[in-house]
Design a protein around this motif. Structure first.
Motif, short mmCIF file in Angstrom:
data_model
loop_
_atom_site.label_atom_id
_atom_site.label_comp_id
_atom_site.label_asym_id
_atom_site.label_seq_id
_atom_site.Cartn_x
_atom_site.Cartn_y
_atom_site.Cartn_z
N MET B 47 0.69 -1.27 -0.04
CA MET B 47 0.15 -0.02 0.18
C MET B 47 0.75 1.23 0.05
O MET B 47 0.52 2.23 -0.68
CB MET B 47 -0.89 0.11 1.41
CG MET B 47 -1.85 -1.01 1.21
SD MET B 47 -3.42 -0.53 0.84
CE MET B 47 -4.09 0.51 2.05
N LYS B 48 1.90 0.92 0.73
CA LYS B 48 2.66 2.12 0.86
C LYS B 48 3.62 2.31 -0.19
O LYS B 48 3.60 3.63 -0.97
CB LYS B 48 4.00 2.22 1.89
CG LYS B 48 3.70 2.57 3.38
CD LYS B 48 4.67 2.63 4.19
CE LYS B 48 4.27 2.11 5.60
NZ LYS B 48 5.56 1.59 6.09
N THR B 49 4.01 1.28 -1.13
CA THR B 49 4.78 1.70 -2.35
C THR B 49 3.88 2.10 -3.47
O THR B 49 4.30 2.46 -4.56
CB THR B 49 5.77 0.32 -2.71
OG1 THR B 49 4.97 -0.66 -2.47
CG2 THR B 49 6.76 0.36 -1.78
N GLY B 50 2.86 1.27 -3.48
CA GLY B 50 1.71 1.65 -4.56
C GLY B 50 2.09 0.62 -5.79
O GLY B 50 3.31 -0.12 -5.79
N PHE B 51 1.21 0.83 -6.74
CA PHE B 51 1.51 -0.12 -7.68
C PHE B 51 1.63 0.68 -9.13
O PHE B 51 1.13 1.80 -9.06
CB PHE B 51 0.22 -0.92 -8.30
CG PHE B 51 -0.34 -2.02 -6.88
CD1 PHE B 51 -1.15 -1.27 -5.85
CD2 PHE B 51 0.07 -3.13 -6.83
CE1 PHE B 51 -1.57 -2.38 -4.93
CE2 PHE B 51 -0.19 -4.04 -5.75
CZ PHE B 51 -0.92 -3.47 -4.74
N ASP B 52 2.08 0.14 -9.98
CA ASP B 52 2.09 0.74 -11.35
C ASP B 52 1.65 -0.32 -12.30
O ASP B 52 1.88 -1.36 -12.23
CB ASP B 52 3.41 1.53 -11.70
CG ASP B 52 4.44 0.64 -11.56
OD1 ASP B 52 5.66 1.41 -11.30
OD2 ASP B 52 4.46 -0.72 -11.46
N PHE B 53 0.92 0.34 -13.34
CA PHE B 53 0.52 -0.53 -14.38
C PHE B 53 0.46 0.36 -15.94
O PHE B 53 0.19 1.42 -15.80
CB PHE B 53 -1.03 -0.83 -13.97
CG PHE B 53 -1.32 -2.07 -15.16
CD1 PHE B 53 -2.59 -1.64 -15.84
CD2 PHE B 53 -0.72 -3.39 -14.93
CE1 PHE B 53 -2.90 -2.61 -16.79
CE2 PHE B 53 -1.37 -4.17 -15.83
CZ PHE B 53 -2.40 -4.00 -16.83
N ALA B 152 25.19 0.23 -9.14
CA ALA B 152 24.51 1.07 -7.79
C ALA B 152 23.21 1.36 -8.51
O ALA B 152 22.89 2.32 -9.02
CB ALA B 152 25.14 2.51 -7.33
N ARG B 153 22.26 0.32 -8.22
CA ARG B 153 21.14 0.39 -8.75
C ARG B 153 19.87 0.98 -7.94
O ARG B 153 20.17 0.73 -6.76
CB ARG B 153 20.58 -0.81 -9.52
CG ARG B 153 20.37 -1.91 -8.39
CD ARG B 153 20.37 -3.33 -9.36
NE ARG B 153 20.34 -4.41 -8.39
CZ ARG B 153 20.21 -5.63 -8.86
NH1 ARG B 153 20.36 -6.12 -10.09
NH2 ARG B 153 20.03 -6.37 -7.91
N LYS B 154 19.08 1.27 -8.31
CA LYS B 154 17.95 2.14 -7.49
C LYS B 154 17.18 0.98 -6.83
O LYS B 154 16.98 -0.28 -7.25
CB LYS B 154 16.84 2.73 -8.35
CG LYS B 154 17.54 3.93 -9.37
CD LYS B 154 16.62 4.99 -9.45
CE LYS B 154 17.15 5.87 -10.73
NZ LYS B 154 16.62 5.74 -11.98
N LYS B 155 16.83 1.43 -5.87
CA LYS B 155 15.84 0.19 -4.72
C LYS B 155 14.61 -0.30 -5.42
O LYS B 155 14.25 -1.44 -5.68
CB LYS B 155 15.49 0.92 -3.42
CG LYS B 155 14.97 -0.08 -2.68
CD LYS B 155 14.69 0.63 -0.98
CE LYS B 155 13.40 0.37 -0.64
NZ LYS B 155 12.84 1.02 0.64
#
Lengths: 335, 341
Positions: B47-53, B152-155
């Motif tokens: 819920m915090k991170t959210g979804f993307d579609f 160094a990749r993004k989280k």
């Protein structure tokens, strides 16, 4: 002639217009089988008789139009066909026996515009520009039951604007005389404002849920009636095509398009023959055998064609005579 | 890493493999341990991170693509091409336009990206229509791959890959057009394709049925595997469920953003002189089925198939081409991608 992408309801509309079943038992081929690589031209002739008036109706279908991946030049076969009919007529007219000329010229093209787009597509514009000087174009919005009345109005206006913008000459209805009655003028005005006609076609009669059997399409949410003026412009199209403007379509074809063709043709002929203008005037007085000595390529061609005409006439005469003898023989047998 | 991977697939029974005779098989819990709260923990996290579609819509202009997307997500996420002015109209080549929206429902935020393809199938010569689209899809995979192999990749790698491509079939009533076959054949290998019969209020019930049968047969003849693909069914339950869905595809839909009063209720629909076509009425069209399928049951699966299968295929191919090594981050050649080195 009916032109349009496949699946726009051309065959159904033709059947509905003339209340015939020109396309019974038509199997719809799958996408590999059908869609011929080049456009085909198919003629269907029907003799219709109503109340003693006979009309020989020829419907020219053009399957394969606009269906391939690459549709550049897909209108060329159609333009060629139209020109060929003109050429045939031209020859017949210059021939010896002019009483029985068969008029195969295309009097009218019903061009089917897809209701799904937002007006004319590039292919529509290209096609109409390629043939608008050769034939009467009557644009039609196909499968109009997809659109709500408001959408129909918007689409018609858009198409009319685009036709003007691209300079396409569609068939113009003649203005009615000023001494006609008001009702007729109103009808005429309504007709002109309805171009392009938004039509629905159907081969089926709906019997349930309606007062009397009518032609229409039955949906779960209602029945779209083909002949109902509120639902679509089918009746207007039919009246225009068959009852009121059939003769005008033929006249315009004869007077405008055919004459254009003829002028072009003769111009190209006279350009070849301008050097020998003096000898041209002698053609009509001299006999055929002497003409063959003249070196003019164009007149030779004409002469050869006339020779062929003569031969054809003679053959036909022979055939007719044989037939007459046969029928006379049969009559005497019967007696 | 992508948020998709750590989520275990929820199945009612998880049979342990009999071959690995480990001690953990069927051990009885002597009391309540609380393992099932992991679902709640995951829920909070996501819920915090959210979804993307990311959904791509492809089809000729005027088939109701934007309207359908708006109807699916019940908001104005797509600008209808009927509102374009004349200069903007049919572009000469296929363009790719991606628009982002954030929609929220029940505390869940979704970043929805609708990728439109104006100009597809509208030209006189449509032979190269598929190329810009295929290129775009591969570019998104490439972007993701580059980010993944970074030191160094993004989280959380921004996921712009196309999760679902809705292909709009024109309701001619005859069969698929050559363009449809070409497109779906090329793209069913790189992206999940959901074929949809657009503007289906043009067909009566029998015509719809016949048309669907013919379309399905042609898809089969041409070897087009649309989503849900048969080969990715994991177990019998999936297969049964997906078989049912596959029988009904392609869905014949009608889209609308206007409401009308029918029998005292306000419904989304289209008003014609002979009746109102109700969008959510299953007797009228299959929009409800499409929405349930796309959003309510298979949304997550679409993303997973994209990540686990299509993306992996692309990645394997790229690594193979590169000789088994990850693609080198070359700052001179890639002007779009910022080097994190």
């Amino acid at each position: 002639m009916v032109v349009g992408e496949s699946g726009l309801g051309k065959s159904t509309l033709v059947n509905s217009l003339f209340l015939t079943d020109l396309y019974t038992d038509r199997e719809i081929p799958s996408s590999e089988e059908c869609i011929p690589q080049t456009l085909e031209i198919i003629k269907n002739a029907v003799d219709i008789e109503e109340r003693g008036v006979k009309v020989k109706l020829t419907i020219v279908d053009t399957p394969g139009f606009g269906d391939a991946l690459d549709n550049s030049d897909c209108w060329k076969p159609i333009a060629q066909y139209i020109d060929q009919q003109f050429e045939q007529y031209f020859r017949d007219e210059s021939g010896l026996n002019r009483k029985n000329i068969q008029d195969n010229r295309v009097h009218c093209i019903l061009y089917f515009i897809s209701p799904y787009g937002h007006g004319l597509r590039p292919l529509d514009v290209e096609f109409m520009k390629a043939v608008h000087d050769k034939v009467n174009i009557v644009p039609i919005i196909a499968k109009a039951d997809t659109l709500t009345p408001k959408e129909v109005m918007v689409m018609k206006q858009r198409i009319r604007d685009e036709i003007e913008q691209y300079g396409i000459n569609i068939y113009q209805f003649p203005d009615c005389d000023s001494d006609e009655d008001e009702e007729f003028k109103q009808q005429d005005l309504a007709l002109k404002n309805s171009i392009p006609f938004a039509v629905i076609g159907s081969n089926e009669m709906i019997n349930e849920n309606v007062a009397r059997p009518i032609r229409g399409r039955a949906y779960p949410w209602g029945v779209a009636e083909v002949e109902n003026k509120v639902h679509c412009d089918f009746s207007m199209l039919r009246n225009m095509l068959i009852q009121t403007h059939m003769q005008d379509l033929k006249d315009v074809t004869q007077e405008v398009h055919y004459e254009n063709y003829r002028a072009q043709c003769i111009q190209s002929l006279t350009r070849i023959g301008t050097k020998d203008r003096s000898s041209r005037s002698k053609i009509s007085r001299q006999s055929i055998t002497e003409l063959s000595l003249l070196p003019l390529a164009a007149t030779e061609k004409l002469i050869q064609e006339k020779d062929e005409e003569l031969r054809r006439m003679q053959e036909m005469l022979k055939m007719m005579q044989q037939q007459m003898q046969q029928s006379q023989g049969e009559q005497s047998d019967a007696l | 890493m992508s948020e998709v991977v750590p989520e275990p697939r929820q199945k009612p029974t998880v049979p342990a493999k009999p071959s690995c005779a480990s001690i953990s098989m069927g051990s009885q819990l002597l009391g309540y341990v609380g393992i099932d709260t992991i679902i709640e923990q995951m829920r909070k996290k996501t819920m915090k991170t959210g979804f993307d579609f990311n959904i791509m819509v492809v089809g000729q202009s005027g088939l109701g693509k934007s309207t359908l997307v708006n109807t699916l997500f019940k908001s104005q996420v797509s600008r209808k091409s009927s509102s374009w002015n004349r200069e903007e109209k049919i572009p000469k080549t296929v363009e790719i336009k991606a628009v982002n929206h954030v929609i929220e429902e029940g505390g869940v935020k979704m970043k929805l990206t609708v990728i439109d393809t104006p100009g597809f199938g509208d030209q006189i010569n449509n032979e190269n229509c598929c190329d810009p689209i295929e290129k775009y899809i591969n570019e998104q995979y490439e972007k993701f791959l580059k980010e993944e192999v970074n030191i160094a990749r993004k989280k959380r790698i921004p996921d712009t890959r196309v999760h679902c491509c809705m292909y709009f079939i024109s309701p001619t009533g005859h069969s698929l057009r050559p363009l449809d076959v070409e497109f779906m054949r090329h793209l069913s290998k790189v992206v999940n394709i959901i074929p949809v019969i657009a503007k289906s209020d043009t067909m009566t019930v029998e015509e719809k049925h016949d048309f669907k049968q013919r379309v399905r047969k042609e898809l089969e003849i041409n070897g087009i595997e649309f989503y849900p693909q048969k080969e990715f069914d994991e177990d019998m339950e999936d297969k049964a469920e997906n078989d049912k869905i596959r029988e009904m595809m392609p869905f014949a839909v009608v889209g609308s953003d206007k409401e009308y009063q029918v029998n005292g209720k306000r419904v989304l629909g289209r008003k014609t002189p002979w009746g109102v076509v109700e969008v959510e009425n299953l007797n009228h069209c299959e929009f409800g089925l499409l929405r349930d399928f796309l959003i309510r049951s298979h949304l997550q699966d679409l993303k997973e198939v994209t990540h686990n299968i299509h993306y992996e295929t692309y990645r394997a191919k790229r690594l193979n081409d590169n000789g088994g090594l990850p693609p080198v981050n070359n700052p001179d050649s890639e002007e779009q991608h910022e080097s994190n080195l």
